[in-house]
Write a protein that holds these residues in place. Sequence first.
Motif, PDB file in Angstrom:
ATOM      1  N   UNK A 379       0.815  -1.210   0.000  1.00  0.00           N
ATOM      2  CA  UNK A 379       0.000   0.000   0.000  1.00  0.00           C
ATOM      3  C   UNK A 379       0.850   1.262   0.000  1.00  0.00           C
ATOM      4  N   UNK A 380       1.993   1.247   0.701  1.00  0.00           N
ATOM      5  CA  UNK A 380       2.824   2.454   0.705  1.00  0.00           C
ATOM      6  C   UNK A 380       3.405   2.729  -0.681  1.00  0.00           C
ATOM      7  N   UNK A 381       3.707   1.674  -1.439  1.00  0.00           N
ATOM      8  CA  UNK A 381       4.192   1.857  -2.811  1.00  0.00           C
ATOM      9  C   UNK A 381       3.102   2.441  -3.696  1.00  0.00           C
ATOM     10  N   UNK A 382       1.873   1.934  -3.547  1.00  0.00           N
ATOM     11  CA  UNK A 382       0.759   2.472  -4.330  1.00  0.00           C
ATOM     12  C   UNK A 382       0.547   3.945  -4.019  1.00  0.00           C
ATOM     13  N   UNK A 383       0.603   4.303  -2.732  1.00  0.00           N
ATOM     14  CA  UNK A 383       0.391   5.700  -2.356  1.00  0.00           C
ATOM     15  C   UNK A 383       1.526   6.588  -2.870  1.00  0.00           C
ATOM     16  N   UNK A 384       2.750   6.101  -2.777  1.00  0.00           N
ATOM     17  CA  UNK A 384       3.877   6.883  -3.294  1.00  0.00           C
ATOM     18  C   UNK A 384       3.722   7.150  -4.790  1.00  0.00           C
ATOM     19  N   UNK A 385       3.305   6.136  -5.529  1.00  0.00           N
ATOM     20  CA  UNK A 385       3.106   6.306  -6.972  1.00  0.00           C
ATOM     21  C   UNK A 385       1.990   7.294  -7.253  1.00  0.00           C
ATOM     22  N   UNK A 386       0.939   7.232  -6.456  1.00  0.00           N
ATOM     23  CA  UNK A 386      -0.169   8.183  -6.599  1.00  0.00           C
ATOM     24  C   UNK A 386       0.330   9.614  -6.396  1.00  0.00           C
ATOM     25  N   UNK A 387       1.157   9.804  -5.396  1.00  0.00           N
ATOM     26  CA  UNK A 387       1.741  11.137  -5.144  1.00  0.00           C
ATOM     27  C   UNK A 387       2.660  11.570  -6.279  1.00  0.00           C
ATOM     28  N   UNK A 388       3.576  10.686  -6.670  1.00  0.00           N
ATOM     29  CA  UNK A 388       4.570  11.035  -7.683  1.00  0.00           C
ATOM     30  C   UNK A 388       3.950  11.312  -9.044  1.00  0.00           C
ATOM     31  N   UNK A 389       2.785  10.731  -9.298  1.00  0.00           N
ATOM     32  CA  UNK A 389       2.100  10.993 -10.565  1.00  0.00           C
ATOM     33  C   UNK A 389       1.484  12.378 -10.590  1.00  0.00           C
ATOM     34  N   UNK A 390       1.273  12.992  -9.409  1.00  0.00           N
ATOM     35  CA  UNK A 390       0.773  14.354  -9.369  1.00  0.00           C
ATOM     36  C   UNK A 390      -0.655  14.508  -8.893  1.00  0.00           C
ATOM     37  N   UNK A 391      -1.224  13.486  -8.241  1.00  0.00           N
ATOM     38  CA  UNK A 391      -2.591  13.616  -7.721  1.00  0.00           C
ATOM     39  C   UNK A 391      -2.629  14.644  -6.595  1.00  0.00           C
ATOM     40  N   UNK A 392      -3.735  15.405  -6.508  1.00  0.00           N
ATOM     41  CA  UNK A 392      -3.884  16.301  -5.370  1.00  0.00           C
ATOM     42  C   UNK A 392      -4.539  15.550  -4.210  1.00  0.00           C
ATOM     43  N   UNK A 393      -4.980  16.275  -3.179  1.00  0.00           N
ATOM     44  CA  UNK A 393      -5.412  15.554  -1.974  1.00  0.00           C
ATOM     45  C   UNK A 393      -6.867  15.098  -2.036  1.00  0.00           C
ATOM     46  N   UNK A 394      -7.530  15.294  -3.166  1.00  0.00           N
ATOM     47  CA  UNK A 394      -8.866  14.737  -3.385  1.00  0.00           C
ATOM     48  C   UNK A 394      -8.826  13.809  -4.594  1.00  0.00           C
ATOM     49  N   UNK A 395      -9.893  13.029  -4.764  1.00  0.00           N
ATOM     50  CA  UNK A 395      -9.974  12.127  -5.910  1.00  0.00           C
ATOM     51  C   UNK A 395     -11.433  11.813  -6.194  1.00  0.00           C
ATOM     52  N   UNK A 396     -11.658  11.227  -7.353  1.00  0.00           N
ATOM     53  CA  UNK A 396     -12.981  10.728  -7.734  1.00  0.00           C
ATOM     54  C   UNK A 396     -12.904   9.213  -7.843  1.00  0.00           C
ATOM     55  N   UNK A 397     -13.803   8.529  -7.164  1.00  0.00           N
ATOM     56  CA  UNK A 397     -13.869   7.076  -7.243  1.00  0.00           C
ATOM     57  C   UNK A 397     -15.073   6.696  -8.089  1.00  0.00           C
ATOM     58  N   UNK A 398     -14.870   5.777  -9.030  1.00  0.00           N
ATOM     59  CA  UNK A 398     -15.971   5.331  -9.890  1.00  0.00           C
ATOM     60  C   UNK A 398     -16.083   3.821  -9.868  1.00  0.00           C
ATOM     61  N   UNK A 399     -17.281   3.353 -10.086  1.00  0.00           N
ATOM     62  CA  UNK A 399     -17.535   1.914 -10.103  1.00  0.00           C
ATOM     63  C   UNK A 399     -16.972   1.301 -11.373  1.00  0.00           C
TER      64      UNK A 399
END
Length: 427
Positions: A379-399
């Motif tokens: 999970x920490x690797x997934x979160x690091x990649x999410x950060x490094x890709x440039x995501x801000x502190x919100x997101x949209x989740x879709x089915x």
Amino acid sequence: MIDGGLVDSVSTARESAGRLAAQNIDVLLLIPMMAVKADVGVESSRIANVPLVIWNAHESVSLPPGYDAAALVSHSGNVGTLALTNALLREGRRFLLTTGHWQDSGVRVQIVQQLRSAAIATSLDRLQLGIIGEPFEGMLDIRLDDDVLLSNGLNGSTSIPVTVIQKAFAEVSDGAISQEVSCMKRTFSSERLTEDALLASARLALALESVVVSNQLDGGAVNCHSAGWREDPKLGVLGCYAVSRLTSRGVPFACTGDLCTGLAMVIAERLSGTAFYCEIDLLDYASDEALLSNSGEMDYRYSAVDREELVPHFFYCATAGVSAVSSGTLKSGPATLLALTPLPGKRIRLIAAAGQVLDRKAKDLKVSNCVFKFDVAPINSAFEQWCLAGANHHAALMEGHHLGALRQIAELREWEFVPVEQKCGTV
């Protein structure tokens, strides 16, 4: 679907494409059948001026007996496709391509997905986004300025001051409020809320809807923390129920003036029919999972229960007293997390991660939340990649899983696309 007919020359291409363009089509499907000169297909794409999907469809699945020179000519779609794709790339045109037998069900599914992706990409040209209230000062990661939107072929956003909401709030009729409260009581469990809390939240929901309709908005962002909103006696109500109501009707809104996530939610909604506004709030190292939550927003189309609960808001105070928020429970199953950000040079990047919404939540949190398991671990690797890709502190989740379609939309818009995978690029 509109049939443009058989096109075999530049003149017929002009006639066909012109007729289609007059009907405001969203996407053009070209099927090269023979080794036709590239100018025929290029002319069709120029006039229609919409995203292009090319299907290199084949009649035979193997070399047929008696394959002679005449058969070679009648089955020369590969040559026509190569000529067309080369010419389009020389002009800098983007397109989606599928090669496969015309009766292959998998190929047909892929073509339908490409047509849907292209139609969504086109629809963004007409998008009307709004920012209602002022974005939080200092939240640099949520800004999406008009110059970025315009540089990417989108319309600039409509800025609506809080005074407009105040006016609409004051003008909502008692009858309309009473009707909305009755609807809330029928639709939701709301026993924890006082009548005053329901009345105030219903009034704001109707006021926000009125402003959205009058400005012809397709989505965007609000900030009920703006001066003159939750702490002002003219409003004094949090916007969580109001934006949940709009999002569930297909007009998604993010909170805190976050237009980046507002645009991501619009894309998510048009792609999946759902758009859940959230943050990655906790990493569970023991199970390689993440808690996604928000401050009380919900897309009720994504609900796992027949009757969601509206509860008092525990995070923020408001002048009118308690406000209604959702304690939503999301459907379990495949899901995609989506973020959007501007980059240097006014580029736009989509960031996406596939995973699963699990069948549990943080029940004591009393706002909408879910447990999400990224397909990437740990999970920490997934979160690091999410950060490094440039995501801000919100997101949209879709089915559902939609990485392929998001990649296609990004390609047609000439945006960057970064999926969270085992290896992920940085800015």
